[in-house]
Design a protein around this motif. Sequence first.
Motif, mmCIF file in Angstrom:
data_model
loop_
_atom_site.group_PDB
_atom_site.id
_atom_site.type_symbol
_atom_site.label_atom_id
_atom_site.label_comp_id
_atom_site.label_asym_id
_atom_site.label_seq_id
_atom_site.Cartn_x
_atom_site.Cartn_y
_atom_site.Cartn_z
ATOM 1 N N ILE A 190 0.835 -1.198 0.000
ATOM 2 C CA ILE A 190 0.000 0.000 0.000
ATOM 3 C C ILE A 190 0.871 1.249 0.000
ATOM 4 O O ILE A 190 0.593 2.231 -0.713
ATOM 5 N N ALA A 191 1.940 1.238 0.778
ATOM 6 C CA ALA A 191 2.852 2.386 0.784
ATOM 7 C C ALA A 191 3.473 2.593 -0.597
ATOM 8 O O ALA A 191 3.620 3.734 -1.058
ATOM 9 N N ILE A 199 -3.399 4.586 -6.132
ATOM 10 C CA ILE A 199 -4.593 4.073 -5.464
ATOM 11 C C ILE A 199 -5.794 4.824 -6.022
ATOM 12 O O ILE A 199 -5.969 6.011 -5.784
ATOM 13 N N PHE A 200 -6.623 4.119 -6.763
ATOM 14 C CA PHE A 200 -7.771 4.742 -7.420
ATOM 15 C C PHE A 200 -9.100 4.418 -6.744
ATOM 16 O O PHE A 200 -10.102 5.093 -6.991
ATOM 17 N N ARG A 232 -7.499 0.966 6.435
ATOM 18 C CA ARG A 232 -7.863 2.317 6.015
ATOM 19 C C ARG A 232 -6.785 3.326 6.380
ATOM 20 O O ARG A 232 -6.471 4.236 5.601
ATOM 21 N N LYS A 233 -6.187 3.166 7.559
ATOM 22 C CA LYS A 233 -5.109 4.080 7.949
ATOM 23 C C LYS A 233 -3.943 3.963 6.982
ATOM 24 O O LYS A 233 -3.346 4.976 6.577
ATOM 25 N N ALA A 238 -1.128 6.608 2.710
ATOM 26 C CA ALA A 238 -0.568 6.530 1.362
ATOM 27 C C ALA A 238 -1.123 7.610 0.436
ATOM 28 O O ALA A 238 -0.733 7.680 -0.734
ATOM 29 N N GLY A 239 -2.055 8.437 0.952
ATOM 30 C CA GLY A 239 -2.510 9.579 0.187
ATOM 31 C C GLY A 239 -3.885 9.483 -0.426
ATOM 32 O O GLY A 239 -4.336 10.418 -1.087
ATOM 33 N N PHE A 240 -4.595 8.374 -0.184
ATOM 34 C CA PHE A 240 -5.943 8.234 -0.747
ATOM 35 C C PHE A 240 -6.969 8.564 0.321
ATOM 36 O O PHE A 240 -6.975 7.965 1.398
#
Length: 274
Positions: A190-191, A199-200, A232-233, A238-240
């Motif tokens: 994820i990172a 991440i869309f 979620r965190k 990661a910016g989403f």
Amino acid sequence: MTDRGISLNFATTRQQWGFAEAVDGCLRAGITAISPWRDQIQAIGLKEAARIVRDNKLQVTGVCRGGMFPALTTEGLKANIEDNLRAIDEAAALNADCLVLVVGGIPQGSRNIVEARKQVSDGIAAILPHAKASNVKIAIEPLHPMYAADRACVNTIDQALDICEQLGETVGVAIDVYHVWWDPNLAKAIARAGRMKRIFAHHICDWLNPTSDFLLDRGMMGDGVIDLPGIRKMIEDAGFSGPQEVEIFSQNNWWKRDGDEVLQVIKERVATVC
């Protein structure tokens, strides 16, 4: 009261509502983000679906689904690519954030997963010019390895990101917790997706233990074993920050309940569990 943190994937109320009824239910619940499936769009007609989205100022977090690229023959590959081009047109008409890809598994009669994965990469490359011209982002959804044979030979976020690196910024990932929660490399993956800005979409439900069906017995958030707040965190770090898209296939439970009840439970669980 509007809840902008939730998107309803229309699979969640597939047995209760069609496209228009699902939109009406969302509006009653104060949900203004949706993710319809292509058969639901086609049932009401693309023009009418687009009108409903536009008139109600809805965010379409994704259109489900494109993909299913691998085939045994050149004709089959061509037909699958043409279907994905149509899917891009549908996503563009709804101004969707992305077209979600379930990429496809091993064609019946084959045992060559390496070739299937190559056909996936080649297929996405073939549709990218049309996606770019249509301003449609392509989101690869890695599926749990149990689906590698029949639904998706891309099974981890890292596999999907490797394809993204090859093909460019129009291609990213849809992170569905049901499919990736088990991955020991999840946090790093994820990172990585965040660093790549790929991440869309973020899909949520829960993994029941025990489960009665690996496809059609997904759980409501909080009823299973997935660490939803933790994931979620990771995704937000990661910016989403987009809506959490609730996608629940539940033949024995949630599909049998009143749709308005399902949406109220979703709102409660997102507020208290996610």
